[in-house]
Design an enzyme around this catalytic site. Structure first.
Site, PDB file in Angstrom:
ATOM      1  N   LEU A  62       0.814  -1.225   0.000  1.00 25.34           N
ATOM      2  CA  LEU A  62       0.000   0.000   0.000  1.00 25.34           C
ATOM      3  C   LEU A  62       0.847   1.274   0.000  1.00 25.34           C
ATOM      4  O   LEU A  62       0.311   2.373  -0.156  1.00 25.34           O
ATOM      5  CB  LEU A  62      -0.957   0.006   1.201  1.00 25.34           C
ATOM      6  CG  LEU A  62      -1.950  -1.167   1.238  1.00 25.34           C
ATOM      7  CD1 LEU A  62      -2.899  -1.018   2.411  1.00 25.34           C
ATOM      8  CD2 LEU A  62      -2.729  -1.286  -0.063  1.00 25.34           C
ATOM      9  N   ASN A  93       7.412  -3.092   3.417  1.00 27.69           N
ATOM     10  CA  ASN A  93       8.469  -2.308   2.768  1.00 27.69           C
ATOM     11  C   ASN A  93       8.014  -0.859   2.537  1.00 27.69           C
ATOM     12  O   ASN A  93       7.936  -0.370   1.419  1.00 27.69           O
ATOM     13  CB  ASN A  93       8.965  -2.976   1.467  1.00 27.69           C
ATOM     14  CG  ASN A  93       7.875  -3.242   0.445  1.00 27.69           C
ATOM     15  OD1 ASN A  93       6.690  -3.208   0.760  1.00 27.69           O
ATOM     16  ND2 ASN A  93       8.273  -3.494  -0.788  1.00 27.69           N
ATOM     17  N   ASP A 151       9.361  -8.916   2.898  1.00 22.17           N
ATOM     18  CA  ASP A 151       9.069  -8.978   1.461  1.00 22.17           C
ATOM     19  C   ASP A 151       9.685  -7.800   0.715  1.00 22.17           C
ATOM     20  O   ASP A 151       9.675  -6.667   1.171  1.00 22.17           O
ATOM     21  CB  ASP A 151       7.565  -9.012   1.195  1.00 22.17           C
ATOM     22  CG  ASP A 151       7.282  -9.130  -0.299  1.00 22.17           C
ATOM     23  OD1 ASP A 151       7.900  -9.996  -0.940  1.00 22.17           O
ATOM     24  OD2 ASP A 151       6.474  -8.342  -0.810  1.00 22.17           O
ATOM     25  N   HIS A 178       9.767 -13.863   1.053  1.00 21.72           N
ATOM     26  CA  HIS A 178      10.154 -13.545  -0.325  1.00 21.72           C
ATOM     27  C   HIS A 178      11.495 -14.242  -0.512  1.00 21.72           C
ATOM     28  O   HIS A 178      12.466 -13.876   0.141  1.00 21.72           O
ATOM     29  CB  HIS A 178      10.275 -12.023  -0.454  1.00 21.72           C
ATOM     30  CG  HIS A 178      10.956 -11.553  -1.700  1.00 21.72           C
ATOM     31  ND1 HIS A 178      10.325 -10.779  -2.648  1.00 21.72           N
ATOM     32  CD2 HIS A 178      12.229 -11.714  -2.149  1.00 21.72           C
ATOM     33  CE1 HIS A 178      11.163 -10.493  -3.624  1.00 21.72           C
ATOM     34  NE2 HIS A 178      12.336 -11.041  -3.347  1.00 21.72           N
ATOM     35  N   ASP A 304      -0.059  -9.697  -4.742  1.00 23.30           N
ATOM     36  CA  ASP A 304       1.207  -8.933  -4.713  1.00 23.30           C
ATOM     37  C   ASP A 304       1.016  -7.581  -5.425  1.00 23.30           C
ATOM     38  O   ASP A 304       1.900  -7.138  -6.176  1.00 23.30           O
ATOM     39  CB  ASP A 304       2.358  -9.729  -5.332  1.00 23.30           C
ATOM     40  CG  ASP A 304       3.727  -9.138  -5.021  1.00 23.30           C
ATOM     41  OD1 ASP A 304       3.812  -8.211  -4.184  1.00 23.30           O
ATOM     42  OD2 ASP A 304       4.713  -9.616  -5.609  1.00 23.30           O
ATOM     43  N   HIS A 308       3.505   1.314  -8.830  1.00 18.98           N
ATOM     44  CA  HIS A 308       4.607   2.254  -9.043  1.00 18.98           C
ATOM     45  C   HIS A 308       4.095   3.338  -9.990  1.00 18.98           C
ATOM     46  O   HIS A 308       3.057   3.170 -10.626  1.00 18.98           O
ATOM     47  CB  HIS A 308       5.817   1.534  -9.656  1.00 18.98           C
ATOM     48  CG  HIS A 308       6.438   0.517  -8.750  1.00 18.98           C
ATOM     49  ND1 HIS A 308       7.148   0.853  -7.620  1.00 18.98           N
ATOM     50  CD2 HIS A 308       6.433  -0.846  -8.800  1.00 18.98           C
ATOM     51  CE1 HIS A 308       7.566  -0.248  -7.023  1.00 18.98           C
ATOM     52  NE2 HIS A 308       7.133  -1.296  -7.703  1.00 18.98           N
ATOM     53  N   PHE A 322      10.562  -3.252  -9.752  1.00 16.55           N
ATOM     54  CA  PHE A 322       9.762  -4.465  -9.968  1.00 16.55           C
ATOM     55  C   PHE A 322       8.346  -4.255  -9.431  1.00 16.55           C
ATOM     56  O   PHE A 322       8.176  -3.629  -8.384  1.00 16.55           O
ATOM     57  CB  PHE A 322      10.372  -5.640  -9.206  1.00 16.55           C
ATOM     58  CG  PHE A 322      11.663  -6.169  -9.758  1.00 16.55           C
ATOM     59  CD1 PHE A 322      11.653  -7.112 -10.773  1.00 16.55           C
ATOM     60  CD2 PHE A 322      12.888  -5.748  -9.247  1.00 16.55           C
ATOM     61  CE1 PHE A 322      12.842  -7.641 -11.261  1.00 16.55           C
ATOM     62  CE2 PHE A 322      14.081  -6.267  -9.730  1.00 16.55           C
ATOM     63  CZ  PHE A 322      14.063  -7.213 -10.748  1.00 16.55           C
ATOM     64  N   GLY A 323       7.352  -4.823 -10.105  1.00  9.41           N
ATOM     65  CA  GLY A 323       6.013  -4.866  -9.520  1.00  9.41           C
ATOM     66  C   GLY A 323       4.924  -4.428 -10.471  1.00  9.41           C
ATOM     67  O   GLY A 323       5.129  -3.558 -11.309  1.00  9.41           O
TER      68      GLY A 323
END
Ligand SMILES: NC(=O)N[C@@H](CC(=O)O)C(=O)O
Ligand SMILES: [Zn+2]
Ligand SMILES: [Zn+2]
Length: 425
Positions: A62, A93, A151, A178, A304, A308, A322-323
């Protein structure tokens, strides 16, 4: 005030659709049945749509506090509500990381202020998720940590993982990993296979995930810990989890929609909207993930959701974070690709996205039963729509599924008896 959700189709234990009404009061389900009606109750018309328990997503990002330009608890939880989720677990994170009582309290306060559904925060396993100094599992659990994870990064030192697993076992909380061995990454941006060579991009080998899972299941066995593997992506990882389960080790695993739907060869170009960690793997890996759903090696589906900004994702994979986002597309994509095609039943999909996920963490959610929290959604299985990232409630636009056509859209979300999302007419 009692409310009655009228004329909805519930999936029963046998997987058949049953027409029912659902009454709720004080945030709980008070009655379910064909003839349930409460004088003076507020009526919510279900129009014969399918009702499901609010989905439970045990792996989400979030971004608040610290990265509010990517997402906030308000936008992320509203995005989740739109996707049919009523309980989500937020990864640590953030900045600061929930690694102390003070930071945990800060995050709890932010959630209380702005979440529209239930947001359960993870505590981190190490300070600042840097893998070095261990956090206090006892303290963070006492302040609401749903489970523990670093993670975003793998725990590199076996000893650190082992010590935290022993503490987690003592406090009966789940360690969520992770898995990524940094000595095997070499700055890769996508799966080390065929497509990365065609695109001339550095690869991420499958072993960087699987070797750490293999290590961790043995550590979990020695520690007597409950251990959950994030975003399983390779066939070797599947085998490690399967063998561990067969040996009686307390391991569970999740898979992400994108790893079930896509493979490396689908990546059209050097486009960062196809960059996520772990990366899209080979066709054989994808097949093994599907087999692992069927034999119970994989326990649940988790998005997941990793938003971004457009700027961060603009310019190729190298240098981009990443993501990909996931809340608003997960159910319709999986329903269309796997339920409509007869590969899965509707009940299987709903269970993997609700009760099965909840069970891993002993959460009393994800079921439609008298006495349980009145968290439920209506799904229009006939509704077909093109995925348009511009229309997301999330701040993130980073999805490889833009332009895909999917059926089976959540149209109403009820959380603790209150409507928190309703499709615009
Ligand atoms: N999955 C991702 O690609 N990215 C996640 C981190 C993570 O889940 O490892 C993120 O926080 O952006
Ligand atoms: Zn991760
Ligand atoms: Zn993640």
């Amino acid at each position: 005030m009692t409310k009655v959700l009228h004329n909805v189709q519930m999936v029963n234990e046998q997987g058949e659709l049953q027409t029912v009404n659902i009454a709720m009061a004080d945030g709980k389900i008070t009655a379910i049945g064909q003839n349930v009606n409460v004088a003076g109750a507020e009526m919510i018309e279900g129009n014969g749509l399918v009702v499901a328990p609010g989905f439970v997503d045990v792996h989400t990002h979030l971004r608040e506090p610290g990265f509010e330009h990517k997402e906030t608890i308000a936008t992320g939880s509203a995005s989740a509500a739109k996707g049919g989720f009523t309980t989500i677990c937020a990864m640590p994170n953030t900045k600061p990381v929930p690694d102390s009582v003070e930071n945990m309290q800060l995050i709890n306060g932010l959630i209380k202020e702005s979440a529209v559904i239930r947001v359960l925060p993870y505590g981190s396993l190490t300070k600042d998720i840097s893998g070095e100094v261990r956090t206090s599992i006892e303290e963070l659990k006492a302040h609401g940590a749903v489970a523990f994870s670093d993670d975003g990064v793998g725990i590199q030192l076996a000893a650190t993982m082992y010590e935290q697993m022993k503490d987690a076992a003592q406090h009966d909380v789940v360690v969520v990993a992770h898995c990524e061995d940094n000595s095997l990454i070499y700055d890769g941006v996508m799966h080390e296979g065929k497509r990365n060579q065609e695109l001339g991009l550095p690869g991420i080998p499958s072993i960087c995930e699987s070797v750490q899972i293999a290590r961790d299941v043995l550590l979990a066995e020695a520690a007597g810990a409950r251990y959950h593997v994030c975003h399983v992506s390779t066939k070797e990882s599947v085998r490690a989890v399967r063998d561990a389960k067969a040996a009686g080790i307390r391991v569970t695993a999740e898979v992400c929609p994108h790893h079930l739907l896509l493979e490396e060869m689908d990546i059209p170009s050097d486009d960062a909207n196809w960059k996520m960690n772990p990366p899209l793997r080979g066709a054989d890996d994808k097949d093994s993930l599907h087999a692992a759903m069927m034999d119970g090696t994989i326990d649940c589906i988790a998005t997941d959701h990793a938003p971004h900004t457009v700027e961060e994702k603009c310019c190729g994979m190298v240098g981009a974070p990443f993501g990909i986002v996931g809340f608003e597309t997960a159910f319709p994509l999986l329903y269309t690709q796997f339920v409509e095609t007869g590969k899965w039943t509707l009940k299987q999909l709903i269970d993997w996205m609700s009760v099965k996920a909840a069970q891993i963490f002993d959460l009393p959610y994800g079921t439609l039963e008298v006495g349980s929290s009145a968290d439920m959604i209506l799904i229009d299985l006939q509704k077909e729509q093109t995925i348009d990232a511009e229309g997301f409630v999330s701040k993130g636009r980073n999805t490889p599924f833009n332009g895909w056509v999917a059926k089976g859209w959540p149209v109403l979300t009820i959380f603790e008896g209150n409507i928190v999302y309703q499709e615009a007419e």
